[in-house]
Design a protein around this motif. Structure first.
Motif, PDB file in Angstrom:
ATOM      1  N   VAL A 138      14.181  14.599  -9.160  1.00 21.15           N
ATOM      2  CA  VAL A 138      12.727  14.557  -9.206  1.00 21.15           C
ATOM      3  C   VAL A 138      12.189  15.959  -8.992  1.00 21.15           C
ATOM      4  CG1 VAL A 138      10.641  13.558  -8.192  1.00 21.15           C
ATOM      5  CG2 VAL A 138      12.732  12.193  -8.341  1.00 21.15           C
ATOM      6  N   GLN A 139      11.246  16.385  -9.849  1.00 22.12           N
ATOM      7  CA  GLN A 139      10.735  17.753  -9.773  1.00 22.12           C
ATOM      8  C   GLN A 139       9.216  17.812  -9.619  1.00 22.12           C
ATOM      9  OE1 GLN A 139      13.873  20.347 -12.303  1.00 22.12           O
ATOM     10  NE2 GLN A 139      12.383  19.297 -13.561  1.00 22.12           N
ATOM     11  N   THR A 140       8.581  16.653  -9.412  1.00 22.23           N
ATOM     12  CA  THR A 140       7.128  16.631  -9.276  1.00 22.23           C
ATOM     13  C   THR A 140       6.713  15.453  -8.413  1.00 22.23           C
ATOM     14  OG1 THR A 140       5.054  16.782 -10.536  1.00 22.23           O
ATOM     15  CG2 THR A 140       6.669  15.172 -11.290  1.00 22.23           C
ATOM     16  N   ASP A 141       5.455  15.410  -8.065  1.00 23.68           N
ATOM     17  CA  ASP A 141       4.899  14.283  -7.312  1.00 23.68           C
ATOM     18  C   ASP A 141       4.833  13.054  -8.222  1.00 23.68           C
ATOM     19  OD1 ASP A 141       3.471  12.698  -5.487  1.00 23.68           O
ATOM     20  OD2 ASP A 141       1.556  13.409  -6.302  1.00 23.68           O
TER      21      ASP A 141
ATOM     22  N   SER B  95       0.819  -1.204   0.000  1.00 25.55           N
ATOM     23  CA  SER B  95       0.000   0.000   0.000  1.00 25.55           C
ATOM     24  C   SER B  95       0.858   1.262   0.000  1.00 25.55           C
ATOM     25  CB  SER B  95      -0.937   0.005   1.213  1.00 25.55           C
ATOM     26  OG  SER B  95      -0.199   0.127   2.420  1.00 25.55           O
ATOM     27  N   TYR B  96       2.158   1.114   0.215  1.00 24.99           N
ATOM     28  CA  TYR B  96       3.101   2.237   0.164  1.00 24.99           C
ATOM     29  C   TYR B  96       3.623   2.417  -1.265  1.00 24.99           C
ATOM     30  CZ  TYR B  96       3.414   2.678   5.284  1.00 24.99           C
ATOM     31  OH  TYR B  96       3.129   2.898   6.615  1.00 24.99           O
ATOM     32  N   PHE B  97       4.216   3.563  -1.496  1.00 25.76           N
ATOM     33  CA  PHE B  97       4.875   3.834  -2.778  1.00 25.76           C
ATOM     34  C   PHE B  97       6.359   3.466  -2.630  1.00 25.76           C
ATOM     35  CE2 PHE B  97       1.401   6.930  -2.406  1.00 25.76           C
ATOM     36  CZ  PHE B  97       0.679   6.641  -3.559  1.00 25.76           C
ATOM     37  N   HIS B  98       6.770   2.417  -3.301  1.00 25.47           N
ATOM     38  CA  HIS B  98       8.123   1.908  -3.126  1.00 25.47           C
ATOM     39  C   HIS B  98       9.030   2.359  -4.282  1.00 25.47           C
ATOM     40  CE1 HIS B  98       7.327  -0.860   0.266  1.00 25.47           C
ATOM     41  NE2 HIS B  98       6.093  -0.885  -0.246  1.00 25.47           N
ATOM     42  N   PHE B  99      10.148   2.958  -3.910  1.00 26.88           N
ATOM     43  CA  PHE B  99      11.164   3.395  -4.872  1.00 26.88           C
ATOM     44  C   PHE B  99      12.469   2.675  -4.558  1.00 26.88           C
ATOM     45  CE2 PHE B  99       8.097   6.790  -4.591  1.00 26.88           C
ATOM     46  CZ  PHE B  99       7.950   7.225  -5.905  1.00 26.88           C
TER      47      PHE B  99
ATOM     48  N   ALA C 246      17.059  11.379  -3.134  1.00 24.17           N
ATOM     49  CA  ALA C 246      16.138  11.206  -2.005  1.00 24.17           C
ATOM     50  C   ALA C 246      15.472  12.530  -1.625  1.00 24.17           C
ATOM     51  CB  ALA C 246      16.886  10.618  -0.812  1.00 24.17           C
ATOM     52  N   SER C 247      16.255  13.584  -1.530  1.00 23.54           N
ATOM     53  CA  SER C 247      15.706  14.894  -1.137  1.00 23.54           C
ATOM     54  C   SER C 247      14.697  15.402  -2.151  1.00 23.54           C
ATOM     55  CB  SER C 247      16.843  15.908  -0.983  1.00 23.54           C
ATOM     56  OG  SER C 247      17.723  15.536   0.047  1.00 23.54           O
ATOM     57  N   SER C 248      15.033  15.308  -3.432  1.00 24.21           N
ATOM     58  CA  SER C 248      14.134  15.823  -4.467  1.00 24.21           C
ATOM     59  C   SER C 248      12.855  14.975  -4.546  1.00 24.21           C
ATOM     60  CB  SER C 248      14.839  15.856  -5.820  1.00 24.21           C
ATOM     61  OG  SER C 248      15.204  14.557  -6.260  1.00 24.21           O
ATOM     62  N   LEU C 249      12.972  13.665  -4.359  1.00 20.00           N
ATOM     63  CA  LEU C 249      11.813  12.781  -4.391  1.00 20.00           C
ATOM     64  C   LEU C 249      10.832  13.121  -3.277  1.00 20.00           C
ATOM     65  CD1 LEU C 249      10.234  10.173  -5.198  1.00 20.00           C
ATOM     66  CD2 LEU C 249      11.795   8.928  -3.668  1.00 20.00           C
ATOM     67  N   ILE C 250      11.331  13.200  -2.057  1.00 20.86           N
ATOM     68  CA  ILE C 250      10.461  13.390  -0.893  1.00 20.86           C
ATOM     69  C   ILE C 250       9.969  14.830  -0.805  1.00 20.86           C
ATOM     70  CG2 ILE C 250      10.429  13.292   1.633  1.00 20.86           C
ATOM     71  CD1 ILE C 250      12.505  10.962   1.306  1.00 20.86           C
ATOM     72  N   HIS C 251      10.794  15.790  -1.196  1.00 18.48           N
ATOM     73  CA  HIS C 251      10.394  17.191  -1.153  1.00 18.48           C
ATOM     74  C   HIS C 251       9.197  17.462  -2.063  1.00 18.48           C
ATOM     75  CE1 HIS C 251      10.821  21.574  -0.983  1.00 18.48           C
ATOM     76  NE2 HIS C 251      10.711  21.589  -2.298  1.00 18.48           N
ATOM     77  N   ASN C 252       9.117  16.775  -3.199  1.00 19.39           N
ATOM     78  CA  ASN C 252       8.055  17.027  -4.172  1.00 19.39           C
ATOM     79  C   ASN C 252       6.879  16.069  -4.059  1.00 19.39           C
ATOM     80  OD1 ASN C 252       9.137  19.245  -6.097  1.00 19.39           O
ATOM     81  ND2 ASN C 252      10.860  17.823  -5.963  1.00 19.39           N
ATOM     82  N   PHE C 253       6.965  15.104  -3.164  1.00 15.32           N
ATOM     83  CA  PHE C 253       5.887  14.118  -3.024  1.00 15.32           C
ATOM     84  C   PHE C 253       4.750  14.706  -2.193  1.00 15.32           C
ATOM     85  CE2 PHE C 253       4.119   9.866  -2.803  1.00 15.32           C
ATOM     86  CZ  PHE C 253       4.662   9.254  -3.919  1.00 15.32           C
ATOM     87  N   LEU C 254       3.500  14.521  -2.654  1.00 17.01           N
ATOM     88  CA  LEU C 254       2.359  15.096  -1.942  1.00 17.01           C
ATOM     89  C   LEU C 254       2.064  14.361  -0.640  1.00 17.01           C
ATOM     90  CD1 LEU C 254      -0.152  15.867  -4.858  1.00 17.01           C
ATOM     91  CD2 LEU C 254       1.391  17.425  -3.652  1.00 17.01           C
ATOM     92  N   ARG C 255       2.386  13.057  -0.586  1.00 17.23           N
ATOM     93  CA  ARG C 255       2.159  12.264   0.624  1.00 17.23           C
ATOM     94  C   ARG C 255       3.465  11.577   1.033  1.00 17.23           C
ATOM     95  NH1 ARG C 255      -2.656   8.374  -0.780  1.00 17.23           N
ATOM     96  NH2 ARG C 255      -1.757   8.530  -2.867  1.00 17.23           N
TER      97      ARG C 255
END
Length: 528
Positions: free
Chosen positions: A350-353, A200-204, A218-227
């Motif tokens: 990563v620059q978006t959700d 149920s999680y989003f796995h990268f 990691a920073s760019s992924l999590i910073h732009n993730f909505l959840r």
């Protein structure tokens, strides 16, 4: 010829120049019509005389060569019969280079200005002109080739060595790992371990031996993730980088996301028995070292084109024989409990959700990827199977279509549940063996060519918004276009953490680096 017009303007008399009078009378019905005819006649003769005068003035160096109608006709006829370029020029240019031409470098004009001055002074015939022109072009071509090969060699050295700042960064973190218990925390904490196998999680998944690069992903992924609280990032690294990697993410946990750091030596299946990819890599390394002969042998060739030399130098890059580059083919074994993951390279931002990637209908395919044969950037988005595979080899030409569109690694959606029902991994290992048997002649380099083969028929094309390529090997990408992409990929030699990175594109990566961090500051890692 004389022209007489009567006072009433009703008669026009033409007297030939030889003295024989021939009267030509033109009677016109009305005076008004005579004025019109006179005006038109004078206008016609004026234009005709001016045309004849200008056309018969064939001037070369200020000397008039032609001044009669007959001469004009002869001149036009000769011009129509004469070819645009004398045949002797083609003959000279097509002749192979002689040793005398090669040795006479100092006597050859060095610039176009010198060449023009020499031609004006000597006034050579067409053959001599072509010979000097050919010599100058050959000299310029030789110098350009040498300069390009030197550029490729310097870039090869710069891209395959570890900058001292990154080496310092890893050493400082390894030291911190050995002396600071906070840098050795279990990731994630024991109470959150069940989330590592919760679909149920989003796995990268991120495979990297570069701590700074992994931190940016990691920073760019999590910073732009909505959840971000639903994100699980699995970081895979090798034995030597495990301690620095664990130290960094223990001290910088990026909550509320979960980050797992594991070394390859922590996976049971990888530490026991035979691993096909490891065996193939060991053989590949032996064959490659014998086949290529090192960078000195490559640049010593005087016959190969610079692009061929560049490709051979790139084949020597350690990353093409790095386990981190091959490990994605073993994702089903690495994560047996997961159904779907998004695999990220360590040179992306990563620059978006990215949560909408889980809503994409894969239509029964295994690999969701961006194709690379269509797009506005013809330099980057023009890759087909023939760009990677050697279709002169019968084994390749028998099984694949050279015009088939290629796709890209770097940001891929993998349906692991569907993957386990296929023979993709076995196909990958089979073709690695075939390439070794053929002395590395089936494809150019890297892990994408065998990936194109193994995933053939199992790829679902996704929107190019999700993956913009080419920021590491060509600088024509505009900042505006790059900022609009969901994920940007610095694939190529000019990695953003190297001094050879393109300065206008590097800020897209450095914005996710904390230059006030004590480890980064102490190793003199700077923003520009």
């Amino acid at each position: 010829m004389q022209l007489h017009i009567s006072p009433s303007l009703r008669h026009v008399t033409v007297l030939p120049a030889k003295g024989v009078k021939e009267l030509m009378k033109v009677k016109v019905g009305s005076r008004r019509f005579s004025y019109q005819m006179l005006f038109c006649s004078l206008l016609f003769f004026t234009i005709l005389i001016r045309f004849v005068f200008v056309s018969t003035m064939d001037t070369i160096d200020g000397q008039i060569k032609c001044s009669t109608i007959g001469c004009l006709g002869k001149s036009i006829l000769e011009r129509r019969l004469e070819p645009s370029v004398p045949q002797v020029i083609y003959q000279v240019l097509e002749e192979p280079r002689s040793q005398d031409e090669i040795k006479a470098g100092a006597e050859i004009p060095q610039t176009l200005e010198d060449f023009v001055a020499e031609m004006k002074a000597t006034k050579p015939d067409a053959k001599a002109f072509a010979s000097r022109l050919k010599a100058m072009i050959n000299l310029m071509e030789q110098r350009t080739r040498t300069a390009k090969i030197q550029e490729y060699l310097y870039r090869h050295v710069a891209s395959t060595t570890i900058p001292k700042q990154l080496h310092c960064f890893a050493l400082r973190l390894a030291e911190e790992h050995s002396t600071n218990a906070e840098a050795r925390l279990q990731l994630p904490p024991p109470k959150l371990i069940p989330a590592l196998v919760d679909n149920s999680y989003f796995h990268f998944v991120l495979a990297s031996d570069n701590v700074l690069a992994a931190s940016v992903v990691a920073s760019s992924l999590i910073h732009n993730f909505l959840r971000p609280e639903r994100v699980v990032l699995h970081v895979i690294t090798d034995r030597k980088t495990f301690s620095p990697m664990q130290a960094w993410f223990s001290l910088h946990p990026l909550k509320p996301a979960l980050i797992e750091v594991k070394g390859l030596h922590h996976f049971d299946w990888f530490a026991k028995g035979k691993v096909p990819v490891l065996e193939a890599m060991e053989k590949d390394q032996k064959v490659r070292s014998q086949f290529r002969g090192g960078s000195s042998a490559i640049i010593a060739s005087n016959t190969e084109k610079p692009v061929v030399v560049a490709a051979k130098l790139q084949a020597l890059s350690p990353k093409y024989n790095s386990l981190m580059n091959h490990i994605r083919i073993n994702l089903p074994e690495l994560f047996p409990s997961l159904n779907k993951v998004v695999f990220l390279d360590d040179d992306i931002v990563v620059q978006t959700d990215l949560s909408p990637l889980w809503d994409i209908d894969m239509k029964g395919k295994v690999n969701g990827a961006v194709e690379t044969c269509r797009g506005g950037d013809k330099f980057v988005m023009s890759k087909r199977f023939k760009s990677y595979l050697n279709f002169s080899h019968p084994l390749i030409s028998k099984h694949f279509n050279p015009s088939e569109c290629a796709w890209a690694y770097g940001m891929n959606i993998f349906d692991l549940e569907t993957w386990r029902k296929t023979n993709i991994s076995d196909t990958y290992h089979y073709w690695l063996e075939e390439n070794l048997k053929s002395d590395l002649s089936l494809w150019q380099l890297g892990t994408l060519p065998p990936g194109l083969i193994a995933f053939h028929g199992h790829v679902h094309i996704i929107d190019p918004f999700w993956h913009m390529l080419g920021l590491g090997y060509q600088e024509n990408t505009s900042i505006a276009d790059a900022e609009q992409a969901g994920v940007i990929h610095f694939n190529g030699r000019a990695k953003p953490w190297l001094d050879i990175a393109f300065p206008q594109l590097r800020p897209l990566w450095t914005k996710y680096v904390d230059f006030t961090n004590k480890f980064i500051k102490s190793c003199h890692i700077r923003q520009s």
